[in-house]
Motif scaffolding. Structure first.
Motif, PDB file in Angstrom:
ATOM      1  N   GLN A 130       0.846  -1.197   0.000  1.00  0.00           N
ATOM      2  CA  GLN A 130       0.000   0.000   0.000  1.00  0.00           C
ATOM      3  C   GLN A 130       0.882   1.248   0.000  1.00  0.00           C
ATOM      4  O   GLN A 130       0.984   1.950   0.998  1.00  0.00           O
ATOM      5  CB  GLN A 130      -0.914   0.008   1.242  1.00  0.00           C
ATOM      6  CG  GLN A 130      -1.929  -1.114   1.261  1.00  0.00           C
ATOM      7  CD  GLN A 130      -3.190  -0.768   0.477  1.00  0.00           C
ATOM      8  OE1 GLN A 130      -3.176   0.121  -0.377  1.00  0.00           O
ATOM      9  NE2 GLN A 130      -4.267  -1.449   0.761  1.00  0.00           N
ATOM     10  N   GLY A 131       1.531   1.510  -1.132  1.00  0.00           N
ATOM     11  CA  GLY A 131       2.402   2.660  -1.241  1.00  0.00           C
ATOM     12  C   GLY A 131       3.517   2.403  -2.221  1.00  0.00           C
ATOM     13  O   GLY A 131       3.507   1.428  -2.990  1.00  0.00           O
ATOM     14  N   ASN A 132       4.521   3.274  -2.192  1.00  0.00           N
ATOM     15  CA  ASN A 132       5.631   3.200  -3.128  1.00  0.00           C
ATOM     16  C   ASN A 132       6.681   2.187  -2.693  1.00  0.00           C
ATOM     17  O   ASN A 132       6.863   1.921  -1.505  1.00  0.00           O
ATOM     18  CB  ASN A 132       6.315   4.571  -3.250  1.00  0.00           C
ATOM     19  CG  ASN A 132       5.393   5.649  -3.752  1.00  0.00           C
ATOM     20  OD1 ASN A 132       4.517   5.401  -4.570  1.00  0.00           O
ATOM     21  ND2 ASN A 132       5.586   6.866  -3.243  1.00  0.00           N
ATOM     22  N   VAL A 133       7.403   1.687  -3.677  1.00  0.00           N
ATOM     23  CA  VAL A 133       8.671   0.988  -3.454  1.00  0.00           C
ATOM     24  C   VAL A 133       9.758   1.917  -3.968  1.00  0.00           C
ATOM     25  O   VAL A 133       9.818   2.210  -5.159  1.00  0.00           O
ATOM     26  CB  VAL A 133       8.720  -0.360  -4.189  1.00  0.00           C
ATOM     27  CG1 VAL A 133      10.095  -1.012  -4.007  1.00  0.00           C
ATOM     28  CG2 VAL A 133       7.617  -1.288  -3.695  1.00  0.00           C
ATOM     29  N   ARG A 134      10.609   2.414  -3.061  1.00  0.00           N
ATOM     30  CA  ARG A 134      11.604   3.429  -3.425  1.00  0.00           C
ATOM     31  C   ARG A 134      13.009   2.892  -3.184  1.00  0.00           C
ATOM     32  O   ARG A 134      13.307   2.349  -2.118  1.00  0.00           O
ATOM     33  CB  ARG A 134      11.392   4.696  -2.599  1.00  0.00           C
ATOM     34  CG  ARG A 134      12.334   5.860  -2.986  1.00  0.00           C
ATOM     35  CD  ARG A 134      12.128   7.046  -2.059  1.00  0.00           C
ATOM     36  NE  ARG A 134      10.764   7.549  -2.094  1.00  0.00           N
ATOM     37  CZ  ARG A 134      10.324   8.486  -2.929  1.00  0.00           C
ATOM     38  NH1 ARG A 134      11.147   9.020  -3.822  1.00  0.00           N
ATOM     39  NH2 ARG A 134       9.063   8.875  -2.878  1.00  0.00           N
ATOM     40  N   VAL A 135      13.867   3.079  -4.176  1.00  0.00           N
ATOM     41  CA  VAL A 135      15.277   2.698  -4.068  1.00  0.00           C
ATOM     42  C   VAL A 135      16.108   3.929  -4.383  1.00  0.00           C
ATOM     43  O   VAL A 135      16.023   4.483  -5.493  1.00  0.00           O
ATOM     44  CB  VAL A 135      15.634   1.560  -5.043  1.00  0.00           C
ATOM     45  CG1 VAL A 135      17.099   1.175  -4.874  1.00  0.00           C
ATOM     46  CG2 VAL A 135      14.740   0.355  -4.824  1.00  0.00           C
ATOM     47  N   VAL A 136      16.908   4.381  -3.417  1.00  0.00           N
ATOM     48  CA  VAL A 136      17.764   5.553  -3.617  1.00  0.00           C
ATOM     49  C   VAL A 136      19.173   5.236  -3.146  1.00  0.00           C
ATOM     50  O   VAL A 136      19.428   4.240  -2.478  1.00  0.00           O
ATOM     51  CB  VAL A 136      17.214   6.792  -2.862  1.00  0.00           C
ATOM     52  CG1 VAL A 136      15.836   7.152  -3.354  1.00  0.00           C
ATOM     53  CG2 VAL A 136      17.207   6.558  -1.354  1.00  0.00           C
ATOM     54  N   GLY A 137      20.117   6.112  -3.490  1.00  0.00           N
ATOM     55  CA  GLY A 137      21.498   5.951  -3.071  1.00  0.00           C
ATOM     56  C   GLY A 137      22.343   5.345  -4.171  1.00  0.00           C
ATOM     57  O   GLY A 137      21.962   4.358  -4.814  1.00  0.00           O
ATOM     58  N   GLN A 138      23.505   5.946  -4.429  1.00  0.00           N
ATOM     59  CA  GLN A 138      24.364   5.498  -5.523  1.00  0.00           C
ATOM     60  C   GLN A 138      24.834   4.062  -5.351  1.00  0.00           C
ATOM     61  O   GLN A 138      25.092   3.361  -6.316  1.00  0.00           O
ATOM     62  CB  GLN A 138      25.580   6.430  -5.637  1.00  0.00           C
ATOM     63  CG  GLN A 138      25.229   7.852  -6.058  1.00  0.00           C
ATOM     64  CD  GLN A 138      24.568   7.913  -7.428  1.00  0.00           C
ATOM     65  OE1 GLN A 138      24.941   7.182  -8.341  1.00  0.00           O
ATOM     66  NE2 GLN A 138      23.569   8.773  -7.570  1.00  0.00           N
ATOM     67  N   GLY A 139      24.918   3.599  -4.083  1.00  0.00           N
ATOM     68  CA  GLY A 139      25.413   2.244  -3.856  1.00  0.00           C
ATOM     69  C   GLY A 139      24.343   1.188  -3.788  1.00  0.00           C
ATOM     70  O   GLY A 139      24.639   0.007  -3.565  1.00  0.00           O
ATOM     71  N   SER A 140      23.090   1.575  -3.990  1.00  0.00           N
ATOM     72  CA  SER A 140      22.005   0.615  -3.853  1.00  0.00           C
ATOM     73  C   SER A 140      21.947  -0.332  -5.046  1.00  0.00           C
ATOM     74  O   SER A 140      22.076   0.076  -6.199  1.00  0.00           O
ATOM     75  CB  SER A 140      20.669   1.339  -3.712  1.00  0.00           C
ATOM     76  OG  SER A 140      20.571   1.975  -2.459  1.00  0.00           O
ATOM     77  N   VAL A 141      21.706  -1.621  -4.735  1.00  0.00           N
ATOM     78  CA  VAL A 141      21.569  -2.631  -5.778  1.00  0.00           C
ATOM     79  C   VAL A 141      20.331  -3.471  -5.475  1.00  0.00           C
ATOM     80  O   VAL A 141      20.228  -4.092  -4.413  1.00  0.00           O
ATOM     81  CB  VAL A 141      22.806  -3.553  -5.857  1.00  0.00           C
ATOM     82  CG1 VAL A 141      22.598  -4.644  -6.900  1.00  0.00           C
ATOM     83  CG2 VAL A 141      24.052  -2.747  -6.174  1.00  0.00           C
ATOM     84  N   ILE A 142      19.362  -3.471  -6.380  1.00  0.00           N
ATOM     85  CA  ILE A 142      18.200  -4.346  -6.305  1.00  0.00           C
ATOM     86  C   ILE A 142      18.263  -5.257  -7.514  1.00  0.00           C
ATOM     87  O   ILE A 142      18.132  -4.805  -8.662  1.00  0.00           O
ATOM     88  CB  ILE A 142      16.867  -3.557  -6.306  1.00  0.00           C
ATOM     89  CG1 ILE A 142      16.871  -2.485  -5.224  1.00  0.00           C
ATOM     90  CG2 ILE A 142      15.690  -4.506  -6.139  1.00  0.00           C
ATOM     91  CD1 ILE A 142      16.912  -3.014  -3.818  1.00  0.00           C
ATOM     92  N   ARG A 143      18.483  -6.529  -7.311  1.00  0.00           N
ATOM     93  CA  ARG A 143      18.708  -7.428  -8.435  1.00  0.00           C
ATOM     94  C   ARG A 143      17.403  -7.833  -9.126  1.00  0.00           C
ATOM     95  O   ARG A 143      17.388  -8.058 -10.336  1.00  0.00           O
ATOM     96  CB  ARG A 143      19.477  -8.669  -7.966  1.00  0.00           C
ATOM     97  CG  ARG A 143      20.824  -8.301  -7.362  1.00  0.00           C
ATOM     98  CD  ARG A 143      21.729  -9.500  -7.153  1.00  0.00           C
ATOM     99  NE  ARG A 143      22.957  -9.090  -6.457  1.00  0.00           N
ATOM    100  CZ  ARG A 143      24.004  -8.551  -7.037  1.00  0.00           C
ATOM    101  NH1 ARG A 143      23.987  -8.347  -8.346  1.00  0.00           N
ATOM    102  NH2 ARG A 143      25.057  -8.208  -6.337  1.00  0.00           N
TER     103      ARG A 143
END
Length: 286
Positions: free
Chosen positions: A255-268
């Motif tokens: 129920q909302g957003n999925v947010r990925v931030v940050g230069q080092g973030s990795v979501i495979r």
């Protein structure tokens, strides 16, 4: 009774007794209401009988290797483990611990079937092997140590994990509620088949290897969704900042957003088989 030496066993069968322990008691069995105080410790175990109250004005401390505590009544005050405790059980739906619990050693089995009206803290270099909550914990869990498995089938507050020593498996079962998950350490897997009321967040070079949301699982944003400004952070249900995550798999409802931030973030991988009532936002991660 005042103890300044060593007592192997104390069994209290007298109502409204007073026990001051400034040294060591091997075992304590409380069958009638007891007021406990002092700076001493309990080596082996404590048993609090049903319909019995133990009021401890100072911490009830368990030292060295011990069998632990089984509470079937009411404990008012602080509990602290400094040794190797096999069992810490708040057993029975009417049992109550009205105070904080602190682990500075090893607890093999931590189980709550009743009510804990306080926070639970697992300190640095401390371990809880198995933590099962089927009752109500109105406070929060603060983990800076290691937890093998944490299973919630009841209701509990926010889980604050700051430990790089890892929560190996965090499970929230069908019908169960966790207020929120706030991670700045390492979690191997979160499996949610119940409700997480107010966000899964992870930041500061942390890691959640897998987030699995089952068909009955719900993850909410902190507040009411603002559909006129959907990309606002207040609408985030899953917020990941500078994190390494292998998989987010949703079979339920986000129920909302999925947010990925940050230069080092990795979501495979992100897979969705049901409902995301918001946006998938990637800003600096990949």
């Amino acid at each position: 009774v005042t103890n300044s030496g060593s007592i192997t066993t104390i069994i209290n069968n007298a109502n409204n007794s007073i026990l001051t322990n400034n040294s060591n008691i091997g075992a304590l069995e409380v069958n009638k209401n007891l007021n406990y105080s002092g700076s001493g410790s309990i080596t082996n175990y404590a048993i609090i009988a049903e319909n019995t109250t133990l009021n401890n004005s100072t911490a009830l401390i368990f030292a060295s290797n011990n069998q632990g505590l089984e509470n079937k009544g009411i404990i008012t005050g602080l509990l602290e483990n400094k040794g190797n405790m096999q069992l810490l059980s708040n057993s029975g739906t009417t049992s109550q611990i009205n105070g904080d619990i602190t682990n500075s050693g090893l607890i093999t089995n931590l189980a709550n079937q009743g009510t804990i009206s306080g926070n639970i803290t697992n300190n640095t270099n401390s371990t809880i092997t198995s933590f099962i909550n089927s009752g109500t914990i109105s406070g929060n869990l603060y983990n800076d140590g290691h937890i093998d498995t944490l299973t919630n089938t009841g209701t509990m507050g926010t889980i604050y994990n700051t430990s790089k020593e890892t929560i190996v498996a965090l499970g929230n079962d069908k019908g169960a509620t966790i207020e929120a998950v706030n991670n700045t350490g390492n979690i191997n897997i979160i499996t949610n088949d119940g409700t997480i009321n107010g966000q899964i967040t992870s930041k500061n070079n942390s890691e959640i290897k897998e987030i699995l949301i089952g068909e009955n699982g719900i993850v909410n944003a902190k507040g009411t969704l603002d559909s006129s400004n959907m990309q606002d952070k207040t609408n985030d249900a899953v917020s990941l900042d500078t994190i390494n995550t292998t998989l987010i798999h949703n079979q339920g409802t986000i129920q909302g957003n999925v947010r990925v931030v940050g230069q080092g973030s990795v979501i495979r991988e992100i897979t969705n088989q049901d409902t995301i009532s918001g946006c998938i936002l990637v800003d600096g991660g990949r």
